[in-house]
Design a protein around this motif. Structure first.
Motif, PDB file in Angstrom:
ATOM      1  N   SER A   1       0.679  -1.312  -0.067  1.00  0.00           N
ATOM      2  CA  SER A   1       0.125  -0.017  -0.242  1.00  0.00           C
ATOM      3  C   SER A   1       0.891   1.244  -0.004  1.00  0.00           C
ATOM      4  O   SER A   1       0.337   2.352  -0.238  1.00  0.00           O
ATOM      5  CB  SER A   1      -1.161  -0.150   1.208  1.00  0.00           C
ATOM      6  N   LYS A   2       2.277   1.058   0.232  1.00  0.00           N
ATOM      7  CA  LYS A   2       3.059   2.400   0.386  1.00  0.00           C
ATOM      8  C   LYS A   2       3.976   2.309  -1.037  1.00  0.00           C
ATOM      9  O   LYS A   2       5.056   3.068  -1.083  1.00  0.00           O
ATOM     10  CB  LYS A   2       3.899   2.156   1.618  1.00  0.00           C
ATOM     11  N   ARG A   3       3.594   1.407  -1.975  1.00  0.00           N
ATOM     12  CA  ARG A   3       4.331   1.395  -3.083  1.00  0.00           C
ATOM     13  C   ARG A   3       3.502   1.862  -4.416  1.00  0.00           C
ATOM     14  O   ARG A   3       3.782   1.434  -5.419  1.00  0.00           O
ATOM     15  CB  ARG A   3       4.907   0.125  -3.282  1.00  0.00           C
ATOM     16  N   LEU A   4       2.502   2.420  -4.204  1.00  0.00           N
ATOM     17  CA  LEU A   4       1.519   2.631  -5.414  1.00  0.00           C
ATOM     18  C   LEU A   4       2.133   3.418  -6.369  1.00  0.00           C
ATOM     19  O   LEU A   4       1.736   3.322  -7.369  1.00  0.00           O
ATOM     20  CB  LEU A   4       0.177   3.237  -4.384  1.00  0.00           C
ATOM     21  N   ASP A   5       3.042   4.352  -6.098  1.00  0.00           N
ATOM     22  CA  ASP A   5       3.506   5.197  -7.080  1.00  0.00           C
ATOM     23  C   ASP A   5       4.244   4.433  -7.972  1.00  0.00           C
ATOM     24  O   ASP A   5       4.325   4.670  -9.102  1.00  0.00           O
ATOM     25  CB  ASP A   5       4.531   6.365  -6.499  1.00  0.00           C
ATOM     26  N   MET A   6       4.997   3.284  -7.563  1.00  0.00           N
ATOM     27  CA  MET A   6       5.718   2.498  -8.172  1.00  0.00           C
ATOM     28  C   MET A   6       4.911   1.710  -9.322  1.00  0.00           C
ATOM     29  O   MET A   6       5.050   1.564 -10.484  1.00  0.00           O
ATOM     30  CB  MET A   6       6.520   1.616  -7.567  1.00  0.00           C
ATOM     31  N   TYR A   7       3.748   1.106  -8.692  1.00  0.00           N
ATOM     32  CA  TYR A   7       2.835   0.440  -9.602  1.00  0.00           C
ATOM     33  C   TYR A   7       2.277   1.049 -10.891  1.00  0.00           C
ATOM     34  O   TYR A   7       1.978   0.967 -12.061  1.00  0.00           O
ATOM     35  CB  TYR A   7       1.686  -0.148  -8.767  1.00  0.00           C
ATOM     36  N   HIS A   8       1.902   2.483 -10.297  1.00  0.00           N
ATOM     37  CA  HIS A   8       1.112   3.437 -11.528  1.00  0.00           C
ATOM     38  C   HIS A   8       2.585   3.763 -12.418  1.00  0.00           C
ATOM     39  O   HIS A   8       1.831   3.674 -13.460  1.00  0.00           O
ATOM     40  CB  HIS A   8       0.833   4.258 -10.666  1.00  0.00           C
ATOM     41  N   SER A   9       3.563   3.918 -12.340  1.00  0.00           N
ATOM     42  CA  SER A   9       4.735   4.210 -12.817  1.00  0.00           C
ATOM     43  C   SER A   9       4.972   3.139 -14.038  1.00  0.00           C
ATOM     44  O   SER A   9       4.885   3.206 -15.112  1.00  0.00           O
ATOM     45  CB  SER A   9       5.973   4.471 -12.149  1.00  0.00           C
ATOM     46  N   HIS A  10       4.688   1.848 -13.532  1.00  0.00           N
ATOM     47  CA  HIS A  10       4.938   0.637 -14.542  1.00  0.00           C
ATOM     48  C   HIS A  10       3.717   0.560 -15.177  1.00  0.00           C
ATOM     49  O   HIS A  10       3.829   0.075 -16.570  1.00  0.00           O
ATOM     50  CB  HIS A  10       5.247  -0.440 -13.689  1.00  0.00           C
TER      51      HIS A  10
ATOM     52  N   PRO B   1      -6.494  -9.276 -18.709  1.00  0.00           N
ATOM     53  CA  PRO B   1      -6.818  -8.980 -17.444  1.00  0.00           C
ATOM     54  C   PRO B   1      -6.647  -7.543 -16.681  1.00  0.00           C
ATOM     55  O   PRO B   1      -5.894  -6.722 -17.249  1.00  0.00           O
ATOM     56  CB  PRO B   1      -5.811  -9.981 -16.738  1.00  0.00           C
ATOM     57  N   ILE B   2      -7.542  -7.289 -15.983  1.00  0.00           N
ATOM     58  CA  ILE B   2      -7.302  -6.065 -15.072  1.00  0.00           C
ATOM     59  C   ILE B   2      -6.100  -6.103 -14.229  1.00  0.00           C
ATOM     60  O   ILE B   2      -5.644  -6.958 -13.692  1.00  0.00           O
ATOM     61  CB  ILE B   2      -8.518  -5.920 -14.178  1.00  0.00           C
ATOM     62  N   ILE B   3      -5.355  -4.863 -14.387  1.00  0.00           N
ATOM     63  CA  ILE B   3      -4.126  -4.911 -13.705  1.00  0.00           C
ATOM     64  C   ILE B   3      -3.875  -3.953 -12.691  1.00  0.00           C
ATOM     65  O   ILE B   3      -3.256  -3.755 -11.834  1.00  0.00           O
ATOM     66  CB  ILE B   3      -2.875  -4.758 -14.666  1.00  0.00           C
ATOM     67  N   VAL B   4      -4.931  -2.616 -12.752  1.00  0.00           N
ATOM     68  CA  VAL B   4      -5.167  -1.684 -11.870  1.00  0.00           C
ATOM     69  C   VAL B   4      -6.776  -1.444 -11.667  1.00  0.00           C
ATOM     70  O   VAL B   4      -7.171  -1.285 -12.956  1.00  0.00           O
ATOM     71  CB  VAL B   4      -4.464  -0.236 -12.622  1.00  0.00           C
ATOM     72  N   LYS B   5      -7.211  -1.730 -10.627  1.00  0.00           N
ATOM     73  CA  LYS B   5      -8.625  -1.574 -10.330  1.00  0.00           C
ATOM     74  C   LYS B   5      -9.004   0.071 -10.491  1.00  0.00           C
ATOM     75  O   LYS B   5      -8.159   0.897 -10.381  1.00  0.00           O
ATOM     76  CB  LYS B   5      -8.935  -1.969  -9.221  1.00  0.00           C
TER      77      LYS B   5
ATOM     78  N   HIS C   1      -1.632  -9.497  -9.215  1.00  0.00           N
ATOM     79  CA  HIS C   1      -0.738 -10.238 -10.148  1.00  0.00           C
ATOM     80  C   HIS C   1       0.262  -8.876 -10.543  1.00  0.00           C
ATOM     81  O   HIS C   1       1.490  -9.180 -10.420  1.00  0.00           O
ATOM     82  CB  HIS C   1      -1.505 -10.272 -11.457  1.00  0.00           C
ATOM     83  N   LEU C   2      -0.347  -7.693 -10.706  1.00  0.00           N
ATOM     84  CA  LEU C   2       0.768  -6.625 -11.087  1.00  0.00           C
ATOM     85  C   LEU C   2       1.592  -6.192 -10.157  1.00  0.00           C
ATOM     86  O   LEU C   2       2.772  -6.328 -10.307  1.00  0.00           O
ATOM     87  CB  LEU C   2      -0.078  -5.372 -11.474  1.00  0.00           C
ATOM     88  N   ALA C   3       1.157  -6.119  -8.661  1.00  0.00           N
ATOM     89  CA  ALA C   3       1.973  -5.778  -7.544  1.00  0.00           C
ATOM     90  C   ALA C   3       2.934  -7.005  -7.371  1.00  0.00           C
ATOM     91  O   ALA C   3       4.001  -6.552  -6.924  1.00  0.00           O
ATOM     92  CB  ALA C   3       1.125  -5.365  -6.433  1.00  0.00           C
ATOM     93  N   ASN C   4       2.470  -8.113  -7.408  1.00  0.00           N
ATOM     94  CA  ASN C   4       3.367  -9.253  -7.106  1.00  0.00           C
ATOM     95  C   ASN C   4       4.447  -9.203  -8.079  1.00  0.00           C
ATOM     96  O   ASN C   4       5.941  -9.351  -7.825  1.00  0.00           O
ATOM     97  CB  ASN C   4       2.415 -10.436  -7.122  1.00  0.00           C
ATOM     98  N   VAL C   5       4.338  -9.156  -9.433  1.00  0.00           N
ATOM     99  CA  VAL C   5       5.430  -9.045 -10.549  1.00  0.00           C
ATOM    100  C   VAL C   5       6.455  -7.939 -10.357  1.00  0.00           C
ATOM    101  O   VAL C   5       7.586  -7.904 -10.376  1.00  0.00           O
ATOM    102  CB  VAL C   5       4.764  -9.190 -11.665  1.00  0.00           C
ATOM    103  N   VAL C   6       5.614  -6.784  -9.988  1.00  0.00           N
ATOM    104  CA  VAL C   6       6.426  -5.518 -10.103  1.00  0.00           C
ATOM    105  C   VAL C   6       7.545  -5.754  -8.754  1.00  0.00           C
ATOM    106  O   VAL C   6       8.822  -5.396  -8.804  1.00  0.00           O
ATOM    107  CB  VAL C   6       5.747  -4.248 -10.016  1.00  0.00           C
TER     108      VAL C   6
ATOM    109  N   LEU D   1      -0.003 -16.092 -16.359  1.00  0.00           N
ATOM    110  CA  LEU D   1      -0.276 -14.455 -16.415  1.00  0.00           C
ATOM    111  C   LEU D   1       0.926 -13.727 -15.760  1.00  0.00           C
ATOM    112  O   LEU D   1       1.072 -12.701 -16.379  1.00  0.00           O
ATOM    113  CB  LEU D   1      -1.684 -14.245 -15.175  1.00  0.00           C
ATOM    114  N   HIS D   2       1.589 -14.127 -14.686  1.00  0.00           N
ATOM    115  CA  HIS D   2       2.741 -13.427 -14.452  1.00  0.00           C
ATOM    116  C   HIS D   2       3.767 -13.585 -15.219  1.00  0.00           C
ATOM    117  O   HIS D   2       4.288 -12.621 -15.551  1.00  0.00           O
ATOM    118  CB  HIS D   2       2.953 -14.310 -12.959  1.00  0.00           C
ATOM    119  N   LEU D   3       4.126 -14.542 -16.085  1.00  0.00           N
ATOM    120  CA  LEU D   3       4.938 -14.883 -17.145  1.00  0.00           C
ATOM    121  C   LEU D   3       4.711 -13.903 -18.319  1.00  0.00           C
ATOM    122  O   LEU D   3       5.619 -13.167 -18.575  1.00  0.00           O
ATOM    123  CB  LEU D   3       5.155 -16.482 -17.482  1.00  0.00           C
ATOM    124  N   THR D   4       3.430 -13.764 -18.547  1.00  0.00           N
ATOM    125  CA  THR D   4       3.026 -12.777 -19.510  1.00  0.00           C
ATOM    126  C   THR D   4       3.358 -11.439 -18.961  1.00  0.00           C
ATOM    127  O   THR D   4       3.634 -10.669 -19.834  1.00  0.00           O
ATOM    128  CB  THR D   4       1.524 -13.045 -19.900  1.00  0.00           C
ATOM    129  N   LEU D   5       3.045 -11.035 -17.744  1.00  0.00           N
ATOM    130  CA  LEU D   5       3.524  -9.583 -17.436  1.00  0.00           C
ATOM    131  C   LEU D   5       4.947  -9.600 -17.344  1.00  0.00           C
ATOM    132  O   LEU D   5       5.343  -8.377 -17.916  1.00  0.00           O
ATOM    133  CB  LEU D   5       3.123  -9.641 -15.976  1.00  0.00           C
TER     134      LEU D   5
END
Length: 368
Positions: free
Chosen positions: A86-95, A187-191, A199-204, A226-230
């Motif tokens: 929850s404190k890494r949202l900026d990183m997920y949005h950037s990716h 698949p949805i990666i950001v809600k 899936h997105l957070a895990n891979v990033v 799915l993770h391999l696809t990401l």
């Protein structure tokens, strides 16, 4: 031995630490220590609807009781923090933005009633797809207009394959070469709430934290394609995967149903069990399952009593079964006796046992 191994235990803070979670943490600990690497604790709290207050403290309490000291994570910190998703949202949005710029993702403005109608229509037509890619066909000007209206939207991964495209195959350190599950269509990666999907957070995070080996429960095996696809969409090298089979009660039911064997670590703490005995019990459940079933018992392949030091020395995923394993209450009781007998030979350990058991005895016999 892999170079500079980095492993992680990544629970969701949705309640007390489960025995299955403790086993996952234990296996990460054993391999990190055996290989001369490190393991970290990461709190996966992106699903805000399922958070339970106090869960992180309960998880840390269970790990502390078991003597599983992570090298990086909450409270102690580290070079790859923060260790709360929850404190890494900026990183997920950037990716996610990077994927949008590369046309590997797109914004979806479809509302729930529309999505439900689309799923029903596709099912009735015999399609395996869960989405018809309506928003993938939007013109850039339309997307800009909808964004200007602050219309709620999610971000979907843009896939080239169709529902008939074979999913990516992979090798698992426990399951070998399993039949891969199909990857959902886009698949949805950001809600819509701005939080990433698991899936997105895990891979990033696994990439950013330089994780080399992912050890987790069998329930996540279908997510690997799915993770391999990401990973491929980002152009990253994936880690190695090892999925751990479910633990079962003596009656064959899932341990989480809490029939028979206690399901939560807190129960063993409150009852005064020896932590080393519980770790020993979890480590040898399924150990040696890949050996020749017709060969005589070999204590070096399928051991019983083992100290934590011996567990680190002897543990090997090659000797671990991919079958679901029944946890026997009788087994842990016998191991508890053996570990206590060894400890009672040491004066310092005797004092520690007495101090640890005192609160339990006072609860059991409050009038004495």
């Amino acid at each position: 031995m892999p170079p500079l191994p980095r492993l992680r235990f990544a629970p969701s803070p949705t309640g007390s630490l489960h025995l299955g979670g403790l086993r996952t943490a234990l296996f990460n600990h054993l391999l990190a220590r055996k290989w001369g690497g490190k393991w970290l604790l990461r709190i996966e709290d992106t699903d805000q609807t399922r958070l339970v207050e106090g869960s992180v403290d309960e998880i840390r309490r269970g790990l502390e009781w078991a003597g599983l000291h992570y090298d990086e994570g909450p409270v102690i910190g580290g070079s790859y923090g923060p260790y709360y998703q929850s404190k890494r949202l900026d990183m997920y949005h950037s990716h996610a933005d990077d994927l949008l710029k590369k046309d590997h993702a797109y914004r979806c403005f479809c509302e729930p009633p529309q999505l439900a109608a689309t799923r029903l229509r596709l099912q009735q037509s015999g399609s395996m797809a869960g989405y018809d890619r309506t928003c993938k066909r939007l013109e850039p000007a339309d997307v800009k207009h909808l964004l200007g209206l602050n219309k709620p939207h999610c971000i979907r991964l843009s896939l080239l394959q169709t529902p008939d495209t074979p999913p990516p195959a992979f090798e698992d350190l426990v399951f070998g070469t399993p039949t891969p599950h199909p990857v959902p269509v886009d698949p949805i990666i950001v809600k819509t709430d701005g939080f990433p999907t698991y899936h997105l957070a895990n891979v990033v995070d696994d990439h950013a934290m330089e994780i080399t080996h992912v050890l987790r429960g069998e329930e996540w095996l279908p997510s690997v394609p799915l993770h391999l696809t990401l990973y491929a969409s980002f152009g990253w090298e994936p880690p190695q995967f090892a999925h751990l089979p479910l633990l079962l009660n003596p009656d064959g039911s899932k341990m989480s149903k809490r029939t028979g064997v206690g399901a939560f670590v807190s129960e063993y703490i409150e009852r005064g069990w020896e932590p080393e005995a519980v770790l020993n019990w979890l480590a040898i459940a399924g150990w040696g399952g890949k050996r020749d079933p017709h060969a005589p018992p070999d204590p070096d392949v399928t051991p019983s009593y083992l100290s934590v030091t011996e567990l680190i020395q002897k543990f090997d995923l090659d000797n671990f079964t991919n079958r679901r394993t029944v946890l026997s209450p009788t087994k842990v009781a016998n191991l508890n006796k053996q570990h206590m007998q060894v400890k009672l030979l040491n004066v310092d350990e005797r004092h520690k046992i007495a101090e640890r058991m005192l609160p339990t005895l006072k609860n059991m016999y409050p009038e004495r």
